[in-house]
Design a protein around this motif. Structure first.
Motif, PDB file in Angstrom:
ATOM      1  N   SER A  22       0.826  -1.211   0.000  1.00 28.29           N
ATOM      2  CA  SER A  22       0.000   0.000   0.000  1.00 28.29           C
ATOM      3  C   SER A  22       0.859   1.259   0.000  1.00 28.29           C
ATOM      4  O   SER A  22       0.562   2.220  -0.716  1.00 28.29           O
ATOM      5  CB  SER A  22      -0.920   0.009   1.224  1.00 28.29           C
ATOM      6  N   ILE A  23       1.911   1.271   0.789  1.00 23.34           N
ATOM      7  CA  ILE A  23       2.811   2.427   0.820  1.00 23.34           C
ATOM      8  C   ILE A  23       3.518   2.586  -0.519  1.00 23.34           C
ATOM      9  O   ILE A  23       3.667   3.702  -1.032  1.00 23.34           O
ATOM     10  CB  ILE A  23       3.821   2.291   1.980  1.00 23.34           C
ATOM     11  N   TYR A  24       3.953   1.470  -1.115  1.00 25.77           N
ATOM     12  CA  TYR A  24       4.604   1.525  -2.428  1.00 25.77           C
ATOM     13  C   TYR A  24       3.648   2.062  -3.488  1.00 25.77           C
ATOM     14  O   TYR A  24       4.023   2.886  -4.315  1.00 25.77           O
ATOM     15  CB  TYR A  24       5.096   0.131  -2.814  1.00 25.77           C
ATOM     16  N   THR A  25       2.392   1.625  -3.443  1.00 26.49           N
ATOM     17  CA  THR A  25       1.411   2.088  -4.423  1.00 26.49           C
ATOM     18  C   THR A  25       1.079   3.567  -4.225  1.00 26.49           C
ATOM     19  O   THR A  25       0.888   4.302  -5.188  1.00 26.49           O
ATOM     20  CB  THR A  25       0.128   1.251  -4.318  1.00 26.49           C
ATOM     21  N   ALA A  26       1.007   4.017  -2.975  1.00 30.84           N
ATOM     22  CA  ALA A  26       0.615   5.391  -2.690  1.00 30.84           C
ATOM     23  C   ALA A  26       1.735   6.389  -2.957  1.00 30.84           C
ATOM     24  O   ALA A  26       1.474   7.507  -3.418  1.00 30.84           O
ATOM     25  CB  ALA A  26       0.156   5.509  -1.240  1.00 30.84           C
ATOM     26  N   PHE A  27       2.985   6.023  -2.683  1.00 26.79           N
ATOM     27  CA  PHE A  27       4.076   6.984  -2.762  1.00 26.79           C
ATOM     28  C   PHE A  27       5.153   6.620  -3.767  1.00 26.79           C
ATOM     29  O   PHE A  27       6.022   7.428  -4.052  1.00 26.79           O
ATOM     30  CB  PHE A  27       4.720   7.158  -1.379  1.00 26.79           C
ATOM     31  N   GLY A  28       5.145   5.416  -4.306  1.00 26.04           N
ATOM     32  CA  GLY A  28       6.164   4.977  -5.240  1.00 26.04           C
ATOM     33  C   GLY A  28       5.837   5.378  -6.668  1.00 26.04           C
ATOM     34  O   GLY A  28       4.958   6.204  -6.925  1.00 26.04           O
ATOM     35  N   PRO A  29       6.526   4.776  -7.626  1.00 24.38           N
ATOM     36  CA  PRO A  29       6.301   5.093  -9.042  1.00 24.38           C
ATOM     37  C   PRO A  29       4.859   4.875  -9.526  1.00 24.38           C
ATOM     38  O   PRO A  29       4.400   5.642 -10.368  1.00 24.38           O
ATOM     39  CB  PRO A  29       7.258   4.148  -9.773  1.00 24.38           C
TER      40      PRO A  29
END
Length: 43
Positions: A22-29
């Motif tokens: 979820s963090i990767y999807t929200a703040f990542g590429p």
């Protein structure tokens, strides 16, 4: 190992994996593809 310990570790690992994704999807590429619906309908 005890059955309760295995279940607790399984739930903890699943929760950490979901949080990380979820963090990767929200703040990542992938976040470049996300839209803000409030900005689309400004009055």
């Amino acid at each position: 190992m005890d059955t309760a310990t295995v279940v607790a570790f399984t739930i903890a690992i699943a929760l950490l994996a979901l949080t990380g994704f979820s963090i990767y999807t929200a703040f990542g590429p992938p976040s470049a593809e996300l839209d803000d619906p409030f900005e689309d309908h400004e009055d």
